[in-house]
Write an enzyme that holds these catalytic residues in place. Structure first.
Site, mmCIF file in Angstrom:
data_model
loop_
_atom_site.group_PDB
_atom_site.id
_atom_site.type_symbol
_atom_site.label_atom_id
_atom_site.label_comp_id
_atom_site.label_asym_id
_atom_site.label_seq_id
_atom_site.Cartn_x
_atom_site.Cartn_y
_atom_site.Cartn_z
ATOM 1 N N ASP A 7 3.014 2.793 -5.379
ATOM 2 C CA ASP A 7 2.687 1.404 -5.028
ATOM 3 C C ASP A 7 2.678 0.520 -6.268
ATOM 4 O O ASP A 7 2.537 -0.699 -6.159
ATOM 5 C CB ASP A 7 1.336 1.324 -4.304
ATOM 6 C CG ASP A 7 0.225 2.008 -5.091
ATOM 7 O OD1 ASP A 7 0.356 3.213 -5.382
ATOM 8 O OD2 ASP A 7 -0.756 1.333 -5.433
ATOM 9 N N ASP A 59 -13.759 -5.376 -3.040
ATOM 10 C CA ASP A 59 -14.204 -6.772 -2.905
ATOM 11 C C ASP A 59 -13.118 -7.830 -3.039
ATOM 12 O O ASP A 59 -13.392 -9.024 -2.916
ATOM 13 C CB ASP A 59 -15.320 -7.052 -3.921
ATOM 14 C CG ASP A 59 -14.860 -6.840 -5.358
ATOM 15 O OD1 ASP A 59 -13.645 -6.614 -5.572
ATOM 16 O OD2 ASP A 59 -15.714 -6.893 -6.261
ATOM 17 N N ARG A 118 7.305 -3.358 -3.827
ATOM 18 C CA ARG A 118 7.193 -2.060 -4.509
ATOM 19 C C ARG A 118 7.867 -0.968 -3.689
ATOM 20 O O ARG A 118 8.187 -1.186 -2.520
ATOM 21 C CB ARG A 118 5.696 -1.686 -4.631
ATOM 22 C CG ARG A 118 4.885 -2.723 -5.358
ATOM 23 C CD ARG A 118 3.719 -3.213 -4.462
ATOM 24 N NE ARG A 118 3.153 -4.447 -5.029
ATOM 25 C CZ ARG A 118 2.305 -4.466 -6.031
ATOM 26 N NH1 ARG A 118 1.872 -3.324 -6.531
ATOM 27 N NH2 ARG A 118 1.863 -5.591 -6.519
HETATM 28 P P1 AMP Z 1 -4.099 -0.124 -8.131
HETATM 29 O O1 AMP Z 1 -4.171 1.331 -8.399
HETATM 30 O O2 AMP Z 1 -4.979 -0.962 -9.009
HETATM 31 O O3 AMP Z 1 -2.693 -0.613 -8.157
HETATM 32 O O4 AMP Z 1 -4.670 -0.408 -6.661
HETATM 33 C C1 AMP Z 1 -4.441 0.419 -5.571
HETATM 34 C C2 AMP Z 1 -4.816 -0.288 -4.306
HETATM 35 O O5 AMP Z 1 -6.179 -0.704 -4.345
HETATM 36 C C3 AMP Z 1 -4.019 -1.535 -3.994
HETATM 37 O O6 AMP Z 1 -3.847 -1.578 -2.603
HETATM 38 C C4 AMP Z 1 -4.913 -2.635 -4.472
HETATM 39 O O7 AMP Z 1 -4.660 -3.856 -3.826
HETATM 40 C C5 AMP Z 1 -6.273 -2.096 -4.094
HETATM 41 N N1 AMP Z 1 -7.363 -2.665 -4.905
HETATM 42 C C6 AMP Z 1 -7.617 -2.436 -6.200
HETATM 43 N N2 AMP Z 1 -8.703 -3.120 -6.582
HETATM 44 C C7 AMP Z 1 -9.135 -3.819 -5.518
HETATM 45 C C8 AMP Z 1 -10.213 -4.722 -5.273
HETATM 46 N N3 AMP Z 1 -11.079 -5.053 -6.225
HETATM 47 N N4 AMP Z 1 -10.329 -5.243 -4.033
HETATM 48 C C9 AMP Z 1 -9.474 -4.920 -3.059
HETATM 49 N N5 AMP Z 1 -8.447 -4.077 -3.221
HETATM 50 C C10 AMP Z 1 -8.277 -3.526 -4.423
HETATM 51 MG MG MG Z 2 -1.370 -1.683 -7.712
#
Ligand code: AMP
Ligand code: MG
Length: 580
Positions: free
Chosen positions: A299, A161, A226
């Site tokens: 990432d 979202d 990153r």
């Molecule tokens: P993370 O493991 O939290 O670093 O996130 C991994 C990926 O998921 C990244 O591309 C984030 O931008 C995406 N992501 C995490 N939470 C959300 C969210 N609520 N809405 C959209 N993208 C998300």
């Molecule tokens: Mg992240």
């Protein structure tokens, strides 16, 4: 948790902030957007989930929120940027910090990146909820990005979202600042704004979705690039763009390496070595302060060697190499405390793979990976020496002294922070000789979660035995004076409680390597729960105390206690998921 509670009151609302000389309102800032200007944009501007090609970013605007309210602000980051704290609840700056109002000169975008998640290539990820508003040249001569996290959907949101919940936003806000004051390289956080909208999350992915308070953090760093920004370009064979991004980062963020170009074929290898060096230093700091990132996917690895993307991170309470706060990783424990250096190396190898098309000298990249190991071992070794108050850790028997210590800490549940801080109280002079095991161990009493276990005869004898060896070892160099080899963990942190004036004797070096105040997991949770009830006093007190983590701070000792028993298994305190 209720939106209405959150609206009711906070000390923020009534606080009067006299203008600080030299600072101006964020709405008067001049933006100079290097990333957007110099790198290829996605030609498609549709804001819908899709695979993006031949671009470093996509232009996208934040999605406005209903009722933004400023919950927290970092004056220190404001000063770094040259901007003043918004004065009133109705300050239009808060609209900007929530993504509702784009200022002249801002060129919002989301970055394109991929990544290896939990050891597997995940393809395109990208800023799914982060939107950079623009870049500013700060008073200290450094460019910094202002980036909103939780700002709404982007082409990289996939099925999610684009939003963030208050609990994870408070945790990112607090920890960014706490890490800075600990002297750990990190992205920073300027503001925390509640959106007035709820966000639905199934916190433990167990079929219990709930509406939670939404929030947006404005984070700040010279770059949020990153490893994954390079990986996606290499994976898609977009090699010209890969070179452009590499040249851009080297020029802007690593100017000491020279100007990339055909006459500098070795520059990529030297750059990679520098990334490995910085990552080595970063990991040593994480190990020093007992920080577990929780999701070290590629990432989430900064090209600048900063701590980035605070999610299900945690602080070691009981010392345990196998500990991770991330319930999503409870089985494999890939990202547990003790694995972090190996994982960083694995991630650097993925980055080396992505940069390989730019480099003829692949052996140079291998050498870079070796630099990581050397720098990590050297820095961590010197930090451990400082933690123990020893000049170096190279003497015969030192390896055994250390491994026996780690065994001891692992066997009896022992608070890492309190134990090392407590070692400062162990006398290493003649007086130590007359102390029995109980007296010696008693000096570390606060660090044990189960005193009966720690003072059980066999365990007590082991601890006493170790302490005597430690004392004997420290006495070997007691008269040798300050160590030239010691690292100053605060050297890079400009605005810390900078000791210095008190000299660099043994105890002082220990004090600077062993924080008294860290963002214990339950403390962050208490700040969140108070804020959800409209009470900002807890987060404000924490922010103040965590600005001086190495100082005694009389009156604040309650924030330096070991984790209370009620928090042992409480969600948010000991167990966190990726849900945010
Ligand atoms: P993370 O493991 O939290 O670093 O996130 C991994 C990926 O998921 C990244 O591309 C984030 O931008 C995406 N992501 C995490 N939470 C959300 C969210 N609520 N809405 C959209 N993208 C998300
Ligand atoms: Mg992240």
């Amino acid at each position: 948790m209720s939106q209405s509670n959150l609206k009711r009151s906070s000390t923020m609302e009534s606080s009067i902030n006299p203008p600080v000389p030299g600072l101006r309102s964020l709405s008067e800032m001049q933006f100079d957007n290097r990333f957007v200007r110099r790198l290829p944009a996605d030609e498609d501007i549709r804001n819908m989930p899709r695979a993006v090609r031949n671009a470093c970013y996509t232009r996208v605007e934040p999605t406005p929120v209903r009722a933004p309210r400023l919950l927290a602000w970092s004056d220190a980051v404001g000063e770094l940027l040259g901007v003043s704290r918004p004065a009133r609840t109705a300050d239009p700056v808060i609209e900007t910090l929530a993504g509702n109002r784009i200022l002249p000169g801002m060129q919002p975008y989301s970055a394109r990146y991929g990544g290896h998640q939990f050891g597997h290539w995940a393809g395109q990820l990208g800023d799914g909820r982060a939107i950079t508003l623009g870049e500013v040249l700060c008073p200290d001569g450094i460019y910094r990005e202002l980036q909103l996290k939780g700002a709404g959907r982007t082409p990289y949101s996939r099925t999610a979202d684009g939003r963030a919940v208050l609990r994870s936003s408070v945790r990112e806000f607090l920890c960014s600042e706490a890490m800075h004051y600990l002297g750990v390289p990190t992205t920073r956080a300027l503001s925390l704004v509640a959106t007035g909208e709820s966000v639905v999350r199934d916190m433990f992915y167990d079929g219990n979705p709930k509406a939670e308070t939404g929030a947006v953090v404005c984070r700040v760093a010279p770059s949020f690039v990153r490893f994954g920004n390079f990986e996606i370009l290499a994976a898609q064979q977009e090699l010209e763009t890969l070179r452009q991004l590499a040249d851009y980062i080297i020029t802007e963020d690593f100017p000491e390496l020279g100007v990339p170009g055909p006459s500098m074929p070795s520059i990529y290898v030297r750059w990679f070595e520098e990334i490995c060096r910085r990552t080595g230093v970063l990991l040593a700091h994480w190990m020093r302060v007992g920080f577990v990132h929780g999701v070290m996917n590629t990432d989430n690895m900064s090209i600048l060697g900063l701590t980035i993307d605070y999610g299900p991170y945690g602080w070691l309470e009981g010392f345990d190499f196998n500990w991770t706060p991330n319930t999503t990783d409870a089985q494999g424990r890939r990202y547990c405390y003790g694995n972090q250096p190996d994982i960083a190396l694995w991630n650097l190898a993925r980055l080396a793979g992505a940069l390989a098309p730019l480099v003829a000298d692949h052996a140079g990249l291998e050498r870079g990976l070796a630099v990581f190991g050397e720098v990590f071992q050297d820095t961590w070794g010197r930090m451990l020496a400082d933690k123990l108050g020893l000049a170096t850790l190279g003497r015969e028997g030192d390896d055994m002294l250390l491994s026996d210590l780690f065994d001891l800490l692992q066997q009896t549940e022992t608070d890492m922070t309190l134990f090392f801080r407590g070692l400062m109280d162990i006398p290493v002079d003649q007086a130590a000789g007359s102390m029995d095991d109980i007296a010696l161990a008693g000096l570390l009493r606060d660090a044990f979660y189960d005193e009966n276990q720690a003072f059980e005869p066999m365990q007590l004898a082991r601890l006493g035995g170790w302490l005597r060896r430690y004392i004997a070892r420290a006495r070997l160099e007691a008269d040798a004076g300050p160590s030239a080899a010691s690292v100053d963990p605060l050297a890079d942190a400009s605005a810390t409680s900078a000791p210095g004036a008190m000299g660099t004797g043994r105890i002082e070096r220990m004090r600077r390597a062993n924080p008294k105040y860290v963002l214990r997991n339950y403390l962050a949770q208490q700040a969140i729960e108070a804020l959800e009830q409209g009470d900002a006093s807890v987060i404000e007190r924490l922010m103040e105390v965590l600005k001086h983590p190495y100082d005694e701070q009389p009156g604040q000792e309650a924030l330096a206690q070991k984790r209370p028993e009620w928090a042992r298994n409480k969600p948010g305190c000991s167990a966190l998921s990726c849900s945010s």
